[in-house]
Design an enzyme around this catalytic site. Structure first.
Site, PDB file in Angstrom:
ATOM      1  N   ASP A 535       0.835  -1.198   0.000  1.00 18.30           N
ATOM      2  CA  ASP A 535       0.000   0.000   0.000  1.00 18.30           C
ATOM      3  C   ASP A 535       0.869   1.247   0.000  1.00 18.30           C
ATOM      4  O   ASP A 535       2.081   1.187   0.234  1.00 18.30           O
ATOM      5  CB  ASP A 535      -0.953  -0.022   1.203  1.00 18.30           C
ATOM      6  CG  ASP A 535      -0.217  -0.150   2.523  1.00 18.30           C
ATOM      7  OD1 ASP A 535       0.573   0.745   2.850  1.00 18.30           O
ATOM      8  OD2 ASP A 535      -0.429  -1.162   3.243  1.00 18.30           O
ATOM      9  N   GLU A 615      22.801 -22.283 -17.390  1.00 18.36           N
ATOM     10  CA  GLU A 615      21.837 -21.403 -16.709  1.00 18.36           C
ATOM     11  C   GLU A 615      22.535 -20.147 -16.177  1.00 18.36           C
ATOM     12  O   GLU A 615      22.013 -19.043 -16.257  1.00 18.36           O
ATOM     13  CB  GLU A 615      21.175 -22.152 -15.545  1.00 18.36           C
ATOM     14  CG  GLU A 615      20.106 -23.124 -15.988  1.00 18.36           C
ATOM     15  CD  GLU A 615      19.635 -24.052 -14.864  1.00 18.36           C
ATOM     16  OE1 GLU A 615      18.506 -24.536 -14.944  1.00 18.36           O
ATOM     17  OE2 GLU A 615      20.416 -24.285 -13.906  1.00 18.36           O
TER      18      GLU A 615
END
Ligand code: GLA
Length: 743
Positions: A535, A615
């Site tokens: 928020d 990777e």
């Protein structure tokens, strides 16, 4: 001045570049809301609303025989309570004499340059030239209370902030059961409420509800803003979409329980009321005391939802987030949670750092489990003493070894919680929220510390400060893993227990204020089981917030899509994690995981020491790519190009501030045999510019690498004719395209 008072018609008009807000000191000193919408250069808009005598809508006593004037029908700037407006009230209170009424009439107002601030509460800030303040004082003579409505107007970014404060002018105490921060009466039009609901690991999913006569509300009774509903809502005209139509957004700058209410009244007026959750709240206001409601932020767009989001993104990025980490690059981090959970040692962390450093990762976040009695989630919270069995030599030794790899160390805290198995709980059982005689509800085996008590906040400050002082730790993940229940404070008398939930939030803010002030170089990342407290209140202290515990790239598309309506991309903590994904079991390509995490503040959350050489090489390219593109991702204008909840392609774009470049990201989420050609139209480009279009091969899966588009195209072509993407193939393919202006 962005605020104009017209003495003749008694209107006060707030002007921003593309919107106008107006109120009028109407008959009998009642403050009438006349307009909020697209820009209107001048005029008294009170005449738009026609007063008629409506049955059963009574009239204020001072209106004499003016039967058309009723508080029950008038669009009000802040509705009265208990005196004839039967719609949702802005406030609910009990005056010293026991009456439950507030009828506030205009007394005075003041216009000044600069933006007000709210001591102890987060609020937008501005330079003297960037915003103006309006303060209106209203008074209820009989109830003996003063209501002060304060507005901040940010003309350039099209944002208005609001708040309300209530002062007790009587000799006896009064009780405030509700004091909304924002009340907005929209006298005309049909509206739909777009709100963002969810659950743990699936936050902020957009829903659109047509408002009909009656009331509809969303909110949280959990003491935090919550995973379930977000304190950001949009009123949108039916048909309003990303590019067109009227819509207004309201964000609550508050991290506790909230309520966003709407009501369509008997005459079609729509009222929006937003504020602290009244359930369980009651503030006792002594004579002369004032209760200050938190701030709410409003923006209006008559050009659809994208423009509305841009206003909130700018407001939060430029006028809410503070400190060193507001602008500029943030570290690419690796978090060990999904890599090890509680099972790690210094050596293990150093192994991860060793694998991460050469790839360009800047910081290793040591998550939960570094402190004593914390080998699972059943104990240890509250003491914050390092577990030297796991971390011999403590945090300093660990930091030294991580630093030796060329990386920084970050740390996880869950300050607001305590485990029953802890020294803190043994010595201070009165420091937790619990009701006398009632064993408190456990959640994740933990109890909530009573942050309404200053002694608790002082203790937490000392514990955290000690860690930050003793070892070089420039990052803190501030977690919070349960909802508040059994809300009762040992430090407050019986008649003040209703203050506990809000005092808790004030305590939290005070603590965060002290820590961010005293440790200005530390990047604080908010978290509450992922995005359970995502928020605007938290963004004032924590420039980024872990968006969700769900790290699945495909679910994240929806979560981040919903989040983007109200919050800037820089606020969104997003990580590449292992496959099969720990929350969903889904397998997605590393490229796709990278692209989704790049739509946020980027990091990794997997055991890099186990990654293959291939990777790692791939990740090194991802990181390089992200670091190059981060300024554009943070500062560019964000465009939602598709709706991933319904469209098989999730696509978004970041357009440079001078429209000189654009980064497009697309992920294919559903594959069909012989499917239609996916197509997107770009937005926000300069139609007169020609762009070089480049596939970022290092950020494209096999599907993406099939892309055969124009190598060069005009902005108008890209926006009108658009771009085609390869036909669907395989699972979860993705691509990144970079458009750069031709010189
Ligand atoms: C919460 C957070 C996670 C992790 C765990 C640790 O769920 O959201 O990221 O930190 O707690 O317990």
């Amino acid at each position: 001045m962005a605020i104009v008072y017209n003495e003749k018609d008694k209107t006060i008009t707030l002007q921003t570049a593309h919107s106008t807000y107006q109120m009028k000191i109407a008959l009998y000193g009642v403050l009438q809301h006349t307009y909020y919408g697209g820009k209107v250069s001048q005029g008294d808009m009170s005449g738009l609303w026609q007063a008629y005598d409506r049955g059963f809508s009574g009239n204020p006593n001072d209106a004499d025989n003016h039967r058309a004037f009723s508080l029950d029908t008038l669009p009000q700037e802040y509705p009265s309570a208990g005196v004839g407006d039967f719609r949702i009230p802005g406030a609910s209170l009990v005056n010293g004499d026991g009456s439950r009424a507030g009828d506030w009439r205009y007394k005075s107002h003041e216009i000044r340059s600069g933006k007000y601030s709210l001591p102890g509460l987060p609020a937008l800030y501005a330079g003297e030239e960037e915003a103006d303040t309006l303060e209106i004082v209203l008074e209820d003579k009989a109830g003996k209370s003063r209501l002060t409505l304060t507005y901040g107007v940010f003309p350039e970014i099209d944002v208005i902030t609001r708040t309300a404060a209530l002062t007790n002018l009587a000799d006896a105490p009064m009780e405030v059961g509700k004091l909304a921060s924002l009340c907005l009466d929209m006298p005309f039009g049909d509206w739909e409420l777009i709100h963002f609901h969810g659950r743990h690991a699936m936050e902020r999913m957009p829903a659109r509800t047509a408002l009909a006569p009656g009331a509809f509300s969303v909110g949280s009774r959990r003491g935090t803003s919550s995973h379930q509903h977000n304190p950001f809502v949009i009123l949108a005209a039916p048909g309003a979409d990303e590019d067109a139509g009227d819509c207004l957004g309201a964000a609550f700058v508050y991290s506790g329980g909230f309520l966003a209410e709407t009501e369509v009244d008997q005459n079609g007026l729509t009222r929006l009321v937003m504020g602290i959750q009244p359930e369980g709240f009651c503030w006792k206001l002594g004579p002369g005391e004032t209760f200050q409601a938190p701030e709410a932020v409003l923006a209006y767009s008559d050009k659809g939802l994208t423009a509305l989001s841009h206003r909130f993104h700018k407001a939060f990025r430029q006028h809410l987030v503070r400190g060193k980490w507001k602008e500029g690059p943030r570290p690419v981090l690796i978090n060990n949670w999904e890599a090890t959970y509680f099972d790690f040692t210094t050596d293990k962390l150093v192994d991860i750092a060793k694998a991460a450093a050469p790839l360009g990762v800047d910081l290793l976040v040591m998550d939960d489990g570094w402190f004593r009695n914390r080998n699972d989630d059943m104990g240890g919270l509250g003491d914050w003493e390092v577990n030297e069995e796991k971390l011999p030599g403590g945090l300093k030794a660990l930091a030294e070894r991580i630093n030796a790899q060329g990386m920084q160390l970050g740390i996880w805290f869950e300050p607001e919680m305590v485990s029953e198995r802890s020294a803190l709980f043994a010595s201070h059982p009165d420091w937790v929220l619990q009701i006398p005689g009632r064993a408190p509800t456990r959640s994740r085996y933990q109890l909530v510390l009573d942050l309404s008590q200053p002694a608790v906040c002082d203790y937490l400050y000392e514990r955290i400060a000690r860690v930050l002082r003793d070892a070089p730790i420039p990052y803190v993940k501030w977690d919070m893993n349960r909802s508040l229940s059994d809300v009762w404070s040992a430090a407050l008398p019986a008649d003040r227990q209703g203050e506990t939930p809000h005092r808790y939030v004030l305590g939290l803010y005070g603590l965060l204020e002290r820590l961010t002030r005293d440790f200005p170089d530390v990047l604080f990342e908010g978290c509450s089981g992922g995005g359970g407290r995502f928020d605007a209140g938290m963004l004032y202290y924590t420039p980024q917030i872990w968006c969700s515990d769900n790290t699945d790239a495909i679910d994240r598309l929806t979560i981040q899509y919903g989040t983007s309506f109200g919050y800037p991309i820089s606020a969104v903590g997003a990580h590449v994690s292992a496959v099969p994904n720990h929350q969903t079991g889904r397998v997605t390509p590393l490229t796709t995981r990278g692209i989704v995490a790049m739509c946020g503040s980027f990091g990794y959350e997997l055991d890099l020491s186990r990654a293959t050489a291939e990777e790692r090489e791939h990740m090194a390219r991802q990181i390089q790519n992200y670091k190059t593109l981060q300024p554009l991702i943070y500062e560019g204008a964000y465009y939602r190009l598709t709706d991933p909840t319904s469209d098989p392609v999730a696509a978004c774009a970041f357009v440079g501030t001078r429209r000189e470049c654009c980064l497009i990201m697309a992920v294919y989420t559903k594959t069909f045999a012989n499917g239609a050609i996916p197509h997107i139209r770009l937005k926000g480009l300069d139609s007169d510019k020609t762009y070089r279009v480049r596939l970022l091969a290092e950020a494209a899966t096999e599907w993406g690498r099939e892309w055969r588009g124009l190598a060069e195209a005009g902005g108008d072509l890209l926006m009108s004719a658009g771009l085609s993407l390869p036909r669907p193939r395989g699972d979860y393919g993705s691509l990144c395209l970079l458009l750069e202006e031709q010189d």
